[in-house]
Design an enzyme around this catalytic site. Structure first.
Site, PDB file in Angstrom:
ATOM      1  N   LYS A 283       0.808  -1.217   0.000  1.00 26.92           N
ATOM      2  CA  LYS A 283       0.000   0.000   0.000  1.00 26.92           C
ATOM      3  C   LYS A 283       0.846   1.275   0.000  1.00 26.92           C
ATOM      4  CE  LYS A 283      -3.866   0.550   0.578  1.00 26.92           C
ATOM      5  NZ  LYS A 283      -4.538   0.496   1.895  1.00 26.92           N
ATOM      6  N   GLU A 290      -6.252  13.093   1.977  1.00 26.91           N
ATOM      7  CA  GLU A 290      -7.322  12.582   2.837  1.00 26.91           C
ATOM      8  C   GLU A 290      -7.469  13.442   4.087  1.00 26.91           C
ATOM      9  OE1 GLU A 290      -7.293   7.839   1.644  1.00 26.91           O
ATOM     10  OE2 GLU A 290      -6.338   8.491   3.508  1.00 26.91           O
TER      11      GLU A 290
END
Length: 459
Positions: A283, A290
């Protein structure tokens, strides 16, 4: 130092209520503004002969000493002082004695705190002007290198028409420019001095409000003393402008989050602006956009809190207004940090995948409008052309093919005006190039706008 109202009361405050009532834990942020306000007020009292020249000099020297001690870390405002205003007054009296008790002559905490918050907010807005401009420059630099990079344009989150990536990025410069203009407008209303309005009715002490306004850099003074101490419109306007700014940063963030997904693969994050997963080693998470997206709700909440604070509050000053500072302080800190983070992200945190972008505009029907415009150029009425192209789209979908896969004979089945030159018109690069209307995505228009922004933003 005893409370100034102590002779009126027989008993002291309940300890919890004393703490509940105090604002020193957060309004100490205003210490430099309060000192500047007090110095200007003292100079004015000396000018109008309310204070003698020696008293004026003694108080000013004492206030300057407090400022130096604070900047050197030798003085830290804290409880049991109720607020920053009393804290400074207590400190001044401890330094210069009885003369320090004359500082508060001709003013109230009501006009004093109103002045402090405006001085603080004015500096914050000036800093925001610098930060937003830097973010605009970051977008401009990215746009300059991507004038001829193509990207799908969307409406309703559906592929619509191909665009110049630079044109897409320049849209954010326009939004940010409106943000800058809004903050400038807010600053013009922040820059009005309430000092001298006292508690709500003015004062019988001989003061010169225009003098203190000039000393503190205010453009004008409030003409009504009641309005001066009760106005918090400027706080709400600042929060509103901040909320709009955050909506733009959140919009940018959402697009970046989409662009860096495997599904889009329009861009990738560099290691400077991404983190990994504690469990999944593959990831790379878009934490910066965000967080910005998440902090937008925080700023929206502060705006709602301020609007609620003033709703139904009778004139003039009320203790409710103590609740203006924490939302404003946090709003300013939040938007400043988000602008800085976004600037770093744009400068060094994102890399566009130009091949995927190019491939993406080759494999859809986003050139359908151009196919209709091709017929319009041949004198076919637009609505007729629109219906013809709709039929062609349906024909292609049934056969799982694109316009570019059709033969000219197939085009002619739908309308006799189609000819071999239609294929050149359908090339995505030519589609974008043809949008030459002012403000459009055509390369000549984009180059023009890049040049215009260079003149505005680059030193």
């Amino acid at each position: 130092m005893s409370k100034v109202w102590s002779k009126r009361f027989d008993n002291t405050l309940n300890p919890f209520i004393e703490k509940f009532n105090a604002s020193i834990s957060f309004d100490r942020k205003l210490i430099l503004e309060d000192l500047d306000c007090s110095i200007a007020h003292t100079k004015m009292l000396g000018k109008t002969k309310v204070l003698s020249s020696s008293e004026t000099l003694q108080i000013i020297n004492g206030l300057e000493k407090i400022k130096v001690e604070y900047l050197e870390g030798k003085f830290s405002p804290s409880p049991p002082s109720e607020d920053i205003h009393y804290c400074i007054e207590e400190k001044l009296i401890s330094l210069i004695g009885e003369t320090g008790k004359k500082l508060h002559t001709g003013r109230s905490r009501n006009d004093q705190v109103g002045t402090d918050i405006r001085l603080w907010l004015r500096k914050e807005i000036d800093n925001l002007e610098i930060l937003i401009t830097e973010l605009q420059r970051s977008f401009l630099k990215l746009a300059q290198s991507n004038i001829y990079t193509l990207i799908p344009g969307y409406t309703h989150m559906q592929r619509a028409q191909p665009l110049s990536l630079a044109h897409h990025l320049l849209a954010y410069l326009e939004m940010l420019q409106r943000d800058r203009e809004r903050f400038k407008e807010v600053r013009s209303r922040v820059n009005t001095s309430p000092l001298g309005a006292a508690a709500l009715a003015g004062t019988k002490i001989q003061i010169d409000r225009n003098f203190t306004a000039s000393e503190l850099g205010f453009e004008k003074i409030y003409k009504n003393s009641i309005d001066a101490v009760s106005d918090r419109d400027f706080c709400i306007e600042f929060a509103s402008a901040s909320a709009l700014l955050m909506s733009h940063l959140s919009k940018i963030s959402e697009e970046i989050i989409l662009w860096v997904t495997d599904e889009f693969s329009f861009a990738k994050l560099t290691d400077k602006c991404a983190t990994g997963s504690s469990l999944m080693p593959q990831k790379k998470n878009p934490d910066v956009p965000e967080l910005i997206r998440g902090k937008t709700g925080r700023v929206y909440g502060h705006l709602q809190a301020l609007l609620t604070m003033v709703k139904g509050v009778p004139l003039a000053y009320n203790k409710d207004f103590q609740e203006d500072k924490e939302p404003i302080f946090d709003t300013a800190e939040t938007i400043s940090s988000c602008i800085k983070a976004m600037t770093i992200l744009i400068n060094e945190g994102i890399e566009f995948n130009t091949k995927n972008l190019s491939d993406s505009v080759e494999n859809d029907f986003s050139n359908a409008t151009d196919l209709a415009d091709y017929l319009v150029a041949k004198k076919v009425p637009f609505r007729t052309a629109y219906q013809v192209v709709g039929e062609i789209v349906k024909y292609c979908l049934e056969r799982k093919m694109l316009f570019k896969n059709l033969k000219i004979d197939e085009f002619k089945k739908f309308h006799s005006e189609f000819d071999d030159d239609v294929f050149a018109d359908l090339e995505p690069f030519n589609v974008v190039k043809s949008r030459t209307s002012e403000g459009g995505t055509g390369f000549t228009q984009v180059e023009k706008e890049v040049n215009n922004w260079q003149k505005k933003l680059l030193p």
